[in-house]
Design a protein around this motif. Structure first.
Motif, PDB file in Angstrom:
ATOM      1  N   ILE A  66       8.529  -8.396  -1.796  1.00 49.62           N
ATOM      2  CA  ILE A  66       7.611  -8.592  -0.681  1.00 49.62           C
ATOM      3  C   ILE A  66       6.875  -7.281  -0.411  1.00 49.62           C
ATOM      4  O   ILE A  66       7.403  -6.181  -0.618  1.00 49.62           O
ATOM      5  CB  ILE A  66       8.346  -9.048   0.591  1.00 49.62           C
ATOM      6  CG1 ILE A  66       9.441  -8.044   0.986  1.00 49.62           C
ATOM      7  CG2 ILE A  66       8.928 -10.435   0.415  1.00 49.62           C
ATOM      8  CD1 ILE A  66      10.072  -8.344   2.325  1.00 49.62           C
ATOM      9  N   LEU A  67       5.654  -7.417   0.029  1.00 47.91           N
ATOM     10  CA  LEU A  67       4.858  -6.246   0.382  1.00 47.91           C
ATOM     11  C   LEU A  67       5.420  -5.612   1.637  1.00 47.91           C
ATOM     12  O   LEU A  67       5.665  -6.283   2.639  1.00 47.91           O
ATOM     13  CB  LEU A  67       3.401  -6.668   0.602  1.00 47.91           C
ATOM     14  CG  LEU A  67       2.423  -5.559   0.977  1.00 47.91           C
ATOM     15  CD1 LEU A  67       2.255  -4.587  -0.187  1.00 47.91           C
ATOM     16  CD2 LEU A  67       1.075  -6.161   1.363  1.00 47.91           C
ATOM     17  N   ASP A  68       5.639  -4.287   1.580  1.00 48.96           N
ATOM     18  CA  ASP A  68       6.176  -3.551   2.718  1.00 48.96           C
ATOM     19  C   ASP A  68       5.035  -2.745   3.335  1.00 48.96           C
ATOM     20  O   ASP A  68       4.383  -1.946   2.661  1.00 48.96           O
ATOM     21  CB  ASP A  68       7.303  -2.624   2.259  1.00 48.96           C
ATOM     22  CG  ASP A  68       7.941  -1.889   3.413  1.00 48.96           C
ATOM     23  OD1 ASP A  68       8.984  -2.340   3.898  1.00 48.96           O
ATOM     24  OD2 ASP A  68       7.384  -0.848   3.836  1.00 48.96           O
ATOM     25  N   ASP A  69       4.788  -2.940   4.613  1.00 51.09           N
ATOM     26  CA  ASP A  69       3.664  -2.277   5.274  1.00 51.09           C
ATOM     27  C   ASP A  69       3.796  -0.761   5.254  1.00 51.09           C
ATOM     28  O   ASP A  69       2.801  -0.039   5.085  1.00 51.09           O
ATOM     29  CB  ASP A  69       3.537  -2.771   6.716  1.00 51.09           C
ATOM     30  CG  ASP A  69       3.084  -4.222   6.794  1.00 51.09           C
ATOM     31  OD1 ASP A  69       2.505  -4.714   5.804  1.00 51.09           O
ATOM     32  OD2 ASP A  69       3.323  -4.863   7.831  1.00 51.09           O
ATOM     33  N   ASP A  70       5.011  -0.250   5.439  1.00 51.74           N
ATOM     34  CA  ASP A  70       5.204   1.205   5.411  1.00 51.74           C
ATOM     35  C   ASP A  70       4.885   1.767   4.034  1.00 51.74           C
ATOM     36  O   ASP A  70       4.276   2.839   3.911  1.00 51.74           O
ATOM     37  CB  ASP A  70       6.639   1.561   5.804  1.00 51.74           C
ATOM     38  CG  ASP A  70       6.918   1.296   7.272  1.00 51.74           C
ATOM     39  OD1 ASP A  70       5.950   1.286   8.061  1.00 51.74           O
ATOM     40  OD2 ASP A  70       8.092   1.091   7.626  1.00 51.74           O
ATOM     41  N   LEU A  71       5.325   1.065   2.985  1.00 50.34           N
ATOM     42  CA  LEU A  71       5.041   1.526   1.632  1.00 50.34           C
ATOM     43  C   LEU A  71       3.542   1.472   1.334  1.00 50.34           C
ATOM     44  O   LEU A  71       3.004   2.349   0.649  1.00 50.34           O
ATOM     45  CB  LEU A  71       5.809   0.682   0.619  1.00 50.34           C
ATOM     46  CG  LEU A  71       7.321   0.862   0.589  1.00 50.34           C
ATOM     47  CD1 LEU A  71       7.958  -0.176  -0.326  1.00 50.34           C
ATOM     48  CD2 LEU A  71       7.689   2.269   0.121  1.00 50.34           C
ATOM     49  N   LEU A  72       2.873   0.444   1.839  1.00 46.78           N
ATOM     50  CA  LEU A  72       1.436   0.349   1.613  1.00 46.78           C
ATOM     51  C   LEU A  72       0.701   1.491   2.312  1.00 46.78           C
ATOM     52  O   LEU A  72      -0.223   2.094   1.732  1.00 46.78           O
ATOM     53  CB  LEU A  72       0.925  -1.002   2.115  1.00 46.78           C
ATOM     54  CG  LEU A  72      -0.567  -1.284   1.878  1.00 46.78           C
ATOM     55  CD1 LEU A  72      -0.905  -1.230   0.395  1.00 46.78           C
ATOM     56  CD2 LEU A  72      -0.943  -2.639   2.462  1.00 46.78           C
ATOM     57  N   ARG A  73       1.111   1.798   3.542  1.00 42.18           N
ATOM     58  CA  ARG A  73       0.490   2.935   4.236  1.00 42.18           C
ATOM     59  C   ARG A  73       0.760   4.236   3.494  1.00 42.18           C
ATOM     60  O   ARG A  73      -0.112   5.104   3.392  1.00 42.18           O
ATOM     61  CB  ARG A  73       1.022   3.019   5.678  1.00 42.18           C
ATOM     62  CG  ARG A  73       0.397   1.995   6.615  1.00 42.18           C
ATOM     63  CD  ARG A  73       0.743   2.294   8.061  1.00 42.18           C
ATOM     64  NE  ARG A  73       2.151   2.035   8.324  1.00 42.18           N
ATOM     65  CZ  ARG A  73       2.626   0.877   8.765  1.00 42.18           C
ATOM     66  NH1 ARG A  73       1.806  -0.141   8.971  1.00 42.18           N
ATOM     67  NH2 ARG A  73       3.911   0.723   8.992  1.00 42.18           N
ATOM     68  N   LEU A  74       1.962   4.377   2.963  1.00 45.14           N
ATOM     69  CA  LEU A  74       2.312   5.576   2.203  1.00 45.14           C
ATOM     70  C   LEU A  74       1.453   5.677   0.948  1.00 45.14           C
ATOM     71  O   LEU A  74       0.945   6.744   0.600  1.00 45.14           O
ATOM     72  CB  LEU A  74       3.794   5.520   1.837  1.00 45.14           C
ATOM     73  CG  LEU A  74       4.382   6.711   1.085  1.00 45.14           C
ATOM     74  CD1 LEU A  74       4.302   7.965   1.924  1.00 45.14           C
ATOM     75  CD2 LEU A  74       5.832   6.421   0.716  1.00 45.14           C
ATOM     76  N   SER A  75       1.297   4.554   0.256  1.00 48.72           N
ATOM     77  CA  SER A  75       0.512   4.549  -0.971  1.00 48.72           C
ATOM     78  C   SER A  75      -0.934   4.953  -0.714  1.00 48.72           C
ATOM     79  O   SER A  75      -1.491   5.819  -1.409  1.00 48.72           O
ATOM     80  CB  SER A  75       0.570   3.162  -1.613  1.00 48.72           C
ATOM     81  OG  SER A  75      -0.300   3.071  -2.716  1.00 48.72           O
ATOM     82  N   LYS A  76      -1.534   4.324   0.287  1.00 44.14           N
ATOM     83  CA  LYS A  76      -2.956   4.564   0.539  1.00 44.14           C
ATOM     84  C   LYS A  76      -3.196   5.861   1.309  1.00 44.14           C
ATOM     85  O   LYS A  76      -4.122   6.621   0.995  1.00 44.14           O
ATOM     86  CB  LYS A  76      -3.547   3.376   1.305  1.00 44.14           C
ATOM     87  CG  LYS A  76      -3.641   2.095   0.473  1.00 44.14           C
ATOM     88  CD  LYS A  76      -4.252   0.968   1.274  1.00 44.14           C
ATOM     89  CE  LYS A  76      -4.491  -0.272   0.427  1.00 44.14           C
ATOM     90  NZ  LYS A  76      -5.530  -0.075  -0.596  1.00 44.14           N
TER      91      LYS A  76
ATOM     92  N   VAL B  79      -0.967   8.584   1.977  1.00 45.31           N
ATOM     93  CA  VAL B  79      -0.374   9.833   1.490  1.00 45.31           C
ATOM     94  C   VAL B  79      -0.768  10.105   0.048  1.00 45.31           C
ATOM     95  O   VAL B  79      -1.137  11.231  -0.310  1.00 45.31           O
ATOM     96  CB  VAL B  79       1.161   9.790   1.642  1.00 45.31           C
ATOM     97  CG1 VAL B  79       1.803  11.013   0.994  1.00 45.31           C
ATOM     98  CG2 VAL B  79       1.543   9.701   3.117  1.00 45.31           C
ATOM     99  N   PHE B  80      -0.690   9.064  -0.799  1.00 41.36           N
ATOM    100  CA  PHE B  80      -0.972   9.277  -2.219  1.00 41.36           C
ATOM    101  C   PHE B  80      -2.404   8.899  -2.613  1.00 41.36           C
ATOM    102  O   PHE B  80      -2.776   9.059  -3.778  1.00 41.36           O
ATOM    103  CB  PHE B  80       0.017   8.475  -3.071  1.00 41.36           C
ATOM    104  CG  PHE B  80       1.421   8.988  -2.984  1.00 41.36           C
ATOM    105  CD1 PHE B  80       1.785  10.174  -3.615  1.00 41.36           C
ATOM    106  CD2 PHE B  80       2.378   8.317  -2.243  1.00 41.36           C
ATOM    107  CE1 PHE B  80       3.076  10.661  -3.527  1.00 41.36           C
ATOM    108  CE2 PHE B  80       3.672   8.799  -2.152  1.00 41.36           C
ATOM    109  CZ  PHE B  80       4.023   9.971  -2.795  1.00 41.36           C
ATOM    110  N   ALA B  81      -3.202   8.414  -1.637  1.00 44.68           N
ATOM    111  CA  ALA B  81      -4.590   8.023  -1.914  1.00 44.68           C
ATOM    112  C   ALA B  81      -4.664   7.113  -3.132  1.00 44.68           C
ATOM    113  O   ALA B  81      -5.518   7.262  -4.000  1.00 44.68           O
ATOM    114  CB  ALA B  81      -5.464   9.269  -2.109  1.00 44.68           C
ATOM    115  N   HIS B  82      -3.747   6.150  -3.190  1.00 44.11           N
ATOM    116  CA  HIS B  82      -3.614   5.274  -4.340  1.00 44.11           C
ATOM    117  C   HIS B  82      -4.205   3.902  -4.019  1.00 44.11           C
ATOM    118  O   HIS B  82      -4.325   3.516  -2.849  1.00 44.11           O
ATOM    119  CB  HIS B  82      -2.132   5.135  -4.703  1.00 44.11           C
ATOM    120  CG  HIS B  82      -1.875   4.650  -6.096  1.00 44.11           C
ATOM    121  ND1 HIS B  82      -2.111   5.417  -7.211  1.00 44.11           N
ATOM    122  CD2 HIS B  82      -1.393   3.466  -6.556  1.00 44.11           C
ATOM    123  CE1 HIS B  82      -1.791   4.738  -8.295  1.00 44.11           C
ATOM    124  NE2 HIS B  82      -1.356   3.547  -7.922  1.00 44.11           N
TER     125      HIS B  82
END
Length: 753
Positions: free
Chosen positions: A347-357, A359-362
């Motif tokens: 499942i998509l995790d909102d915290d991980l998505l925020r981290l990806s976009k 922090v990592f500009a991914h």
């Protein structure tokens, strides 16, 4: 900024020496020495030879640290082993490299230099890491890390002062497959069917755990703080005052826990290497996690060793816990394109998505958004209930089975048949003409699927399923026995609140010692059954599942829906037959109940798997509907014929069922065709009893011995049912065992479900 070191490893008399530290001269001219030895060295081999006097021996995971005093001179320390003449050059500790710094100690096991660079940058920026000590667990033929890392970090990283990469000339892992291989991924589906890869101690899970103590005493004694991770582990960003080294300062014990969970990409774009930013999903039903630690070396006892998930016997302070993510596509880099985790669990995790976009500009690939889910519609607003079933030569039992389920509130029946010779098809066609059910030829021969699976796949496109509020896959020897209210489906739905899935556990009903066939309702003829609490054989606690037809899963399954749409998992409200919630780990797979998940308070699935002995001959002759290549012989009869207790609760619906039966038999041609099916069944029984093999089989299952065994299931271990009734000694089979009697046999090959 980036330096290289090597463990002072050597081998003497077949014993691996990981490192030797010369900690300096004492006032009397002797020297303090720490010797780090690989697994398998008995302490009695450590002797005071050539002047080395052991002071203490510490064992971590069967590898040893020997602290001793050496009486010699120079920079060569003789190894204290019986009969050894070699000497190993001791190295001087270098704690000044990390003095007063916040340090991350990590192992590298296949992570790319680009991953390592991103890892260093992240932890320096978001947690105040000032230095890193990396144990590079590379194979001998792999390129060293340091040169590539220097090129990637040629402009430095803000706040990062030093990185020391330590190589290990000897393998430090267990004799197991590589930690990099998908075989070792905890959540990889189907790995039990993989070919087991070869052992690779260079990259297998770390086993010489004393190496952590070697790194501690060689480099880290003056560090302000040490965080222990792998290079695929990423600490979650935190605000000032809540970063890992801040929390370590606040901890009275000088040690805090790190708690991690596994995370995954939905998909990595073709042609690209996985990155931290790809990891935007986790498993909604991950049961456990990973534990690591952080410590202040100056504040923990010298005799509390570094271990994998703790330090000595120190208790970390939970209130200071820091969380991390284990990026599994960075951890697992070998084994082909096999999945690391089931897509149905991601499942998509909102915290991980925020981290990806953020922090990592991914720009990660996101899982699709499912359509068609209807949310948590209260169960008490049921809509139509449909049963999908498969039949082959079940003619004598069809009317009673349909009558019972119509009497409790089933609206629609979708019946698939194949290879019927007893008039089943004709009877079903007559009922179809009267609007009672829908009859279809099973399409399994046009597919590579088994009959029941092919039928369920075909049912997805049927109008009955499109309009069904609830659905279930059931066989004609299974009867819903509802205890709630007046015994109807509406009563059951009202009792389970907002549930949208109800698993109904089997209760095995035996032949009631009836040998001969009779044209009477199954629910009236057979009342002897298994106890409620009967964990063996494993088939005894299978379940079938009533489920709301709202698109939470992709398809029907024999025991429960399959193909969970993971983004909808929180909409599932799944209860057992007592209305108690089912655990999350059942949402993706599982077909049988356990001591924690069974329940019969609201509903039971009466499973008349054998009926009478004569009818069982016909069942054995025709084969099983979903397992056409499996023989239903003596072992099956033994497992499924359980006559230990009596339960007549289903008979409270007898009047309503009888009325429905009368309506069905009044339909044009139905009564006559039922009689024809019964006649064909009797003729088949007579034919089979004339065959020598079937006659012998009939004599066996109707014997006094088998009748006694049918009441003794609770006394047998699981292996007895796998081995078959012949494994039970005659003196046990002929006795009346006490309540606490138990008998089992040695392991035997399992018989798959």
């Amino acid at each position: 900024m980036i330096e290289e070191r090597s463990l002072g490893a050597d081998t003497v008399e077949g014993v691996r020496i990981l490192d030797v530290l010369d900690e300096g001269a004492r006032e009397d001219g002797t020297r303090d020495v720490r010797l780090f030895l690989g697994r398998g060295v008995a302490p009695d081999r450590i002797v005071a030879r050539s002047g080395l006097r052991p002071v203490s021996i510490t064992s971590v995971g069967k590898s040893l640290m020997v602290r001793g005093i050496w009486d010699g001179r120079g920079d060569s320390v003789p190894v204290p082993l019986d009969g050894a003449q070699d000497a190993v050059v001791a190295v001087q500790p270098e704690p000044e490299l990390f003095a007063r710094l916040n340090v991350a100690m990590a192992t590298r096991n296949g992570e790319t230099p680009e991953t390592v660079a991103a890892w260093l940058t992240h932890h320096a920026r978001h947690h105040g890491m000032e230095a890193a000590l990396i144990l590079d667990r590379r194979r001998p033929d792999e390129a060293p890390l340091a040169p590539a890392l220097r090129r990637l970090l040629d402009r430095g990283v803000a706040g990062l002062q030093r990185v020391v990469v330590v190589s290990a000339p000897h393998p430090l892992g267990a004799r197991k497959p590589s930690e990099r291989h998908v075989y070792g991924a905890p959540d990889s589906p189907g790995k039990d069917r993989m070919e087991v890869p070869a052992n690779d101690p260079w990259t297998a899970p770390l086993a010489d755990l004393i190496v952590l103590e070697a790194l501690r005493w060689r480099f880290l004694t003056l560090a302000r703080g040490v965080v222990w991770l792998d290079l695929c582990d990423m600490l979650a960003p935190a605000a000032s005052g809540h970063r890992v080294f801040d929390k370590l300062e606040q901890a009275d014990a000088g040690v805090i826990p790190l708690i991690g969970r596994r995370v995954y990409p939905w998909r990595v774009r073709k042609g690209q290497q996985p990155a931290f930013g790809d990891h935007v999903c986790d498993l909604f039903d991950e049961a456990g996690g990973h534990r690591r630690w952080a410590c202040a070396p100056s504040r923990i006892p010298a005799d509390a060793p570094f271990r994998m998930v703790r330090i000595g016997n120190l208790q970390p302070e939970p209130r200071h816990a820091v969380y991390f993510y284990r990026a599994m596509a960075l951890r697992v880099t070998e084994g082909g394109d096999l999945p690391l985790a089931p897509k149905a669990g991601l499942i998509l995790d909102d915290d991980l998505l925020r981290l990806s976009k953020g922090v990592f500009a991914h720009n990660p690939v996101l899982p699709p958004i499912s359509e068609g889910a209807g949310g948590k519609l209260p169960a008490s607003v049921p809509g139509r209930t449909a049963i999908v079933t498969c039949m082959r030569n079940e003619g004598p039992y069809i009317l009673d089975w349909i009558a019972h389920h119509r009497a409790i509130g089933v609206d629609d029946f979708l019946v698939y048949t194949n290879d019927c010779t007893d008039g089943t098809d004709t009877l079903l066609d007559l009922l179809q003409d009267a609007g009672v059910l829908q009859h279809r030829e099973n399409p399994f021969r046009q597919t590579d699927m088994k009959p029941q699976h092919a039928a369920l796949a075909a049912a997805e496109d049927e109008a009955i399923m499109a309009r069904a509020g609830w659905a279930i896959c059931m066989d004609v020897d299974e009867y819903l026995n509802i205890h709630a209210g007046e015994g109807t489906l509406r009563d059951l739905y009202a009792a389970v609140g907002d549930a949208n899935m109800i698993s109904v556990t089997w209760r095995l009903f035996g032949n009631d010692d009836l040998d001969q066939f009779a044209d009477q309702p199954v629910t009236e003829r057979f009342s002897r059954c298994a106890p409620h609490l009967i964990r063996k054989p494993h088939q005894a606690w299978g379940f079938k599942t009533l489920f709301r037809n709202i698109g939470l899963y992709k398809k029907m399954g024999v025991h429960r829906p399959k193909g969970l749409k993971p983004d909808l998992w929180e909409q599932i409200s799944w209860v057992n037959g007592s209305g108690r919630p089912m655990p999350n780990e059942m949402l993706r797979s599982g077909w049988r109940s356990t001591t924690e998940t069974y329940g019969y308070d609201l509903v039971t699935l009466n499973h008349y798997a054998v009926r009478d002995a004569e009818s069982f001959l016909v069942k054995r002759d025709r084969g099983r509907v979903n397992h056409v290549d499996r023989d239903q012989g003596l072992g099956y009869w033994f497992r499924m014929n359980n006559n230990a207790e009596i339960d007549t609760s289903i008979q409270r619906r007898a009047v309503a069922t009888g009325a429905e039966r009368d309506r069905l038999t009044a339909l044009p041609g139905v009564a006559a065709q039922h009689d024809a099916c019964v006649a064909a069944h009797r003729a088949k029984i007579a034919e089979l009893k004339q065959a020598r093999a079937f006659a012998a089989f009939y004599d066996s299952i109707t014997s006094d011995r088998m009748k006694r065994l049918s009441r003794m299931h609770a006394h047998f271990g699981a292996n007895v049912f796998l081995a078959g009734p012949d494994c039970v000694p005659d003196d046990i089979a002929g006795s009346t065992p006490p309540k606490d009697f138990f008998f089992t046999v040695e392991d035997v090959d399992d018989a798959s479900h």
